[in-house]
Design a protein around this motif. Structure first.
Motif, PDB file in Angstrom:
ATOM      1  N   ASN A 209      -5.138  -5.126  -8.025  1.00  0.00           N
ATOM      2  CA  ASN A 209      -4.280  -4.882  -9.176  1.00  0.00           C
ATOM      3  C   ASN A 209      -2.909  -5.489  -8.872  1.00  0.00           C
ATOM      4  O   ASN A 209      -2.354  -5.269  -7.790  1.00  0.00           O
ATOM      5  N   LEU A 210      -2.372  -6.254  -9.793  1.00  0.00           N
ATOM      6  CA  LEU A 210      -1.116  -6.966  -9.541  1.00  0.00           C
ATOM      7  C   LEU A 210       0.039  -6.028  -9.201  1.00  0.00           C
ATOM      8  O   LEU A 210       1.018  -6.445  -8.568  1.00  0.00           O
ATOM      9  N   LYS A 211      -0.072  -4.769  -9.604  1.00  0.00           N
ATOM     10  CA  LYS A 211       0.985  -3.808  -9.287  1.00  0.00           C
ATOM     11  C   LYS A 211       1.115  -3.587  -7.778  1.00  0.00           C
ATOM     12  O   LYS A 211       2.145  -3.092  -7.308  1.00  0.00           O
ATOM     13  N   GLU A 212       0.085  -3.972  -7.012  1.00  0.00           N
ATOM     14  CA  GLU A 212       0.117  -3.811  -5.563  1.00  0.00           C
ATOM     15  C   GLU A 212       1.013  -4.840  -4.886  1.00  0.00           C
ATOM     16  O   GLU A 212       1.346  -4.693  -3.701  1.00  0.00           O
ATOM     17  N   GLY A 213       1.404  -5.886  -5.612  1.00  0.00           N
ATOM     18  CA  GLY A 213       2.335  -6.865  -5.054  1.00  0.00           C
ATOM     19  C   GLY A 213       1.693  -7.845  -4.084  1.00  0.00           C
ATOM     20  O   GLY A 213       0.471  -8.010  -4.028  1.00  0.00           O
ATOM     21  N   TRP A 214       2.550  -8.472  -3.287  1.00  0.00           N
ATOM     22  CA  TRP A 214       2.113  -9.549  -2.400  1.00  0.00           C
ATOM     23  C   TRP A 214       1.234  -9.097  -1.230  1.00  0.00           C
ATOM     24  O   TRP A 214       0.341  -9.818  -0.804  1.00  0.00           O
TER      25      TRP A 214
END
Length: 277
Positions: A182-187
């Motif tokens: 999930n993109l909310k998890e970041g890099w």
């Protein structure tokens, strides 16, 4: 192919495109697939393809995102068994709202419809999108007339396709090659999975608000070429039309009356004969 982004469109695929480029990958999105591999994909979408086709098509490409790659993730992975698979996900309700908003943006985009009519490249792009809709999404765009192409969204079917696709990837992708992300998890989880250093910048977010094609027409060279083609053709048509009217109004009243009584084909024949003697 090193990275296959198998996430359904509107799960952050445009942001993943930017993120993977930031990490040093050469990325093919749906426009690149149309531009560089359109002939191959049109054949696959209409007649079918093989693992050898995918090997040839993507041997020099690092990563792929969005349609049609996400739909054929398994076949592409068979061609490149060492590639890593990223399933981008988001909450189903927010995903569908975003998907529906994207379709509304496409349906309301007048400039996009003009490209599909007046740009030769745009007409090829429209055919590509229609085939994607029929094969990948099991739906179709309804073309009411030359200038109006509407994509109606069947919420029940789209939600079912979304769940089925995510289940297919999570159940059948090799566990040691899969990241559910999930993109909310970041890099951090992305870079750890790809064995890349974490960039010293904020994770990118793109296509916020469903303005994808509006942004592409402003920035992407392929879409900008379509815009230029349409502008040239529309300008020529306006110029020819203005010159034809000028010639028409200079005719005597009897000849004008006779021309107006002609059938449409004869009128066009006369019109072009005045422009190109």
């Amino acid at each position: 192919m090193k990275v296959i982004v198998a996430g359904f469109p509107k799960t952050g695929t445009k942001s993943m495109h930017i993120a993977l480029r930031e990490l040093g990958y050469d990325v093919y999105d749906f426009v690149e697939n149309f531009w560089y591999l359109g002939k191959d994909w049109n054949k696959i979408l209409t007649e079918g393809g093989s693992v050898d086709d995918f090997k040839r098509m993507y041997e020099d490409v690092d990563a792929g995102v969005d349609a049609p790659i996400f739909f054929f993730w398994k076949e592409i992975h068979e061609a490149f068994p060492n590639s890593k698979i990223i399933l981008t996900t988001r909450d189903e309700d927010s995903w569908f709202r975003s998907y529906r908003k994207q379709i509304e943006e496409i349906n309301q985009n007048t400039m996009l419809r003009l490209l599909f009519v007046y740009s030769p490249l745009g007409r090829k792009f429209e055919t590509f999108l229609l085939r994607l809709a029929q094969v990948v999404y099991a739906t179709s765009w309804i073309k009411a007339n030359t200038f109006s192409m509407k994509h109606s969204v069947n919420e029940l079917v789209m939600r079912k396709l979304y769940r089925q696709h995510n289940a297919d990837v999570t159940q059948n992708a090799p566990k040691d090659k899969l990241l559910v992300y999930n993109l909310k998890e970041g890099w951090e989880p992305l870079c750890k999975f790809l064995d890349k250093p974490v960039p010293d910048k904020q994770f990118p977010y793109a296509n916020i608000g469903g303005k994808l094609f509006e942004e592409l027409m402003q920035k992407h060279p392929v879409m900008q070429r379509m815009v230029k083609e349409a502008f040239v053709i529309i300008s020529l048509l306006i110029g020819f039309g203005a010159f034809g009217l000028y010639k028409f109004f200079r005719l005597g009243p009897n000849l004008k009356h006779a021309i107006l009584k002609l059938d449409p084909i004869s009128k066009l024949t006369y019109f072009f004969s005045t422009i190109i003697p």
